[in-house]
Design an enzyme around this catalytic site. Structure first.
Site, PDB file in Angstrom:
ATOM      1  N   HIS A   1      -2.308   1.094   0.415  1.00 38.66           N
ATOM      2  CA  HIS A   1      -3.142  -0.096   0.311  1.00 38.66           C
ATOM      3  C   HIS A   1      -4.479   0.179   0.999  1.00 38.66           C
ATOM      4  CE1 HIS A   1      -0.961  -0.687   4.201  1.00 38.66           C
ATOM      5  NE2 HIS A   1      -2.194  -0.897   4.588  1.00 38.66           N
TER       6      HIS A   1
HETATM    7  C1  T46 Z   1      -1.960  -0.494   7.753  1.00 35.11           C
HETATM    8  C2  T46 Z   1      -0.988   0.592   8.046  1.00 35.11           C
HETATM    9  C3  T46 Z   1      -1.559   1.667   8.940  1.00 35.11           C
HETATM   10  C4  T46 Z   1       3.803  -8.299   9.382  1.00 35.11           C
HETATM   11  O1  T46 Z   1       4.495  -9.314   9.190  1.00 35.11           O
HETATM   12  N1  T46 Z   1       2.836  -8.304  10.342  1.00 35.11           N
HETATM   13  C5  T46 Z   1       2.055  -7.226  10.593  1.00 35.11           C
HETATM   14  O2  T46 Z   1       1.190  -7.270  11.481  1.00 35.11           O
HETATM   15  C6  T46 Z   1       2.236  -6.048   9.784  1.00 35.11           C
HETATM   16  C7  T46 Z   1       1.366  -4.822  10.001  1.00 35.11           C
HETATM   17  C8  T46 Z   1       3.202  -6.060   8.829  1.00 35.11           C
HETATM   18  N2  T46 Z   1       3.966  -7.160   8.630  1.00 35.11           N
HETATM   19  C9  T46 Z   1       5.039  -7.118   7.633  1.00 35.11           C
HETATM   20  C10 T46 Z   1       4.578  -7.017   6.184  1.00 35.11           C
HETATM   21  C11 T46 Z   1       5.719  -6.248   5.534  1.00 35.11           C
HETATM   22  O3  T46 Z   1       6.727  -7.140   5.142  1.00 35.11           O
HETATM   23  O4  T46 Z   1       5.828  -5.966   7.886  1.00 35.11           O
HETATM   24  C12 T46 Z   1       6.257  -5.382   6.678  1.00 35.11           C
HETATM   25  C13 T46 Z   1       5.801  -3.931   6.579  1.00 35.11           C
HETATM   26  O5  T46 Z   1       4.371  -3.898   6.427  1.00 35.11           O
HETATM   27  P1  T46 Z   1       3.629  -2.885   5.447  1.00 35.11           P
HETATM   28  O6  T46 Z   1       4.486  -2.596   4.292  1.00 35.11           O
HETATM   29  O7  T46 Z   1       2.262  -3.426   5.171  1.00 35.11           O
HETATM   30  O8  T46 Z   1       3.540  -1.590   6.387  1.00 35.11           O
HETATM   31  P2  T46 Z   1       2.741  -0.236   6.153  1.00 35.11           P
HETATM   32  O9  T46 Z   1       3.284   0.742   7.111  1.00 35.11           O
HETATM   33  O10 T46 Z   1       2.718   0.142   4.720  1.00 35.11           O
HETATM   34  O11 T46 Z   1       1.203  -0.593   6.567  1.00 35.11           O
HETATM   35  C14 T46 Z   1       0.883  -0.943   7.901  1.00 35.11           C
HETATM   36  C15 T46 Z   1      -0.070  -2.135   7.933  1.00 35.11           C
HETATM   37  O12 T46 Z   1       0.489  -3.223   7.174  1.00 35.11           O
HETATM   38  C16 T46 Z   1      -1.419  -1.822   7.386  1.00 35.11           C
HETATM   39  O13 T46 Z   1      -2.349  -2.845   7.722  1.00 35.11           O
HETATM   40  O14 T46 Z   1      -3.151  -0.256   7.672  1.00 35.11           O
HETATM   41  O15 T46 Z   1       0.262   0.154   8.575  1.00 35.11           O
END
Ligand code: T46
Length: 132
Positions: free
Chosen positions: A49
């Site tokens: 993303h």
């Molecule tokens: C990024 C990279 C480096 C939350 O509820 N609160 C939060 O602050 C975050 C970061 C995530 N979430 C939830 C959303 C999803 O259901 O946690 C779950 C996993 O998040 P995501 O799939 O977005 O995780 P990554 O590792 O793909 O990405 C994260 C960050 O979301 C993003 O901003 O830049 O780490």
């Protein structure tokens, strides 16, 4: 807009090392959120993303992982394997995180509270946004 590595000053003495992160100093924004990613399974790639407005500072406080960063024109890989190095990412950068070591703890400081509407999770939408 973009990304850059930041080298942190390691403070320490014969007891060990310490790094301090301070907003608007070595963390170049107001910090509203902190999260950390750990216990990432083998061969998992995360991310896929970009963000519209968010500023983030990523630090691997233990272990290592690789960020693949794409500004819509070129892609670059940055290995984070030392807690004295941070990766600052601002604006429209497509990111993928991979090659997590089993002990990796990836700490991220963010300039905004969590907001799903700031995410662009489709690569074609990302390219359209970059090139508009
Ligand atoms: C990024 C990279 C480096 C939350 O509820 N609160 C939060 O602050 C975050 C970061 C995530 N979430 C939830 C959303 C999803 O259901 O946690 C779950 C996993 O998040 P995501 O799939 O977005 O995780 P990554 O590792 O793909 O990405 C994260 C960050 O979301 C993003 O901003 O830049 O780490």
């Amino acid at each position: 807009m973009g990304y850059k590595s930041i080298d942190f000053e390691t403070l320490g003495d014969d007891r060990g090392s310490l790094i301090a992160l301070e907003e608007n100093y070595n963390a170049p924004f107001e910090i509203k959120r902190v999260y950390y990613i750990f216990d990432t399974k083998e061969n998992v790639t995360r991310g896929f993303h970009a963000h519209i407005d968010l500023k983030q500072l990523a630090i691997v406080v233990k272990g290592s992982c690789t960020f693949s960063l794409d500004d819509g024109y070129k892609r670059e890989e940055i290995i984070l394997d030392n807690p004295n190095k941070g990766l600052f990412i601002e604006g429209l950068i497509w990111r993928e995180m991979k090659e997590f070591s089993p002990d990796c703890v990836l700490l991220v400081l963010a300039s905004e509270h969590y907001d799903e509407s700031d995410y662009i999770r489709d690569y074609d939408d990302f390219l359209m946004e970059v090139h508009k």
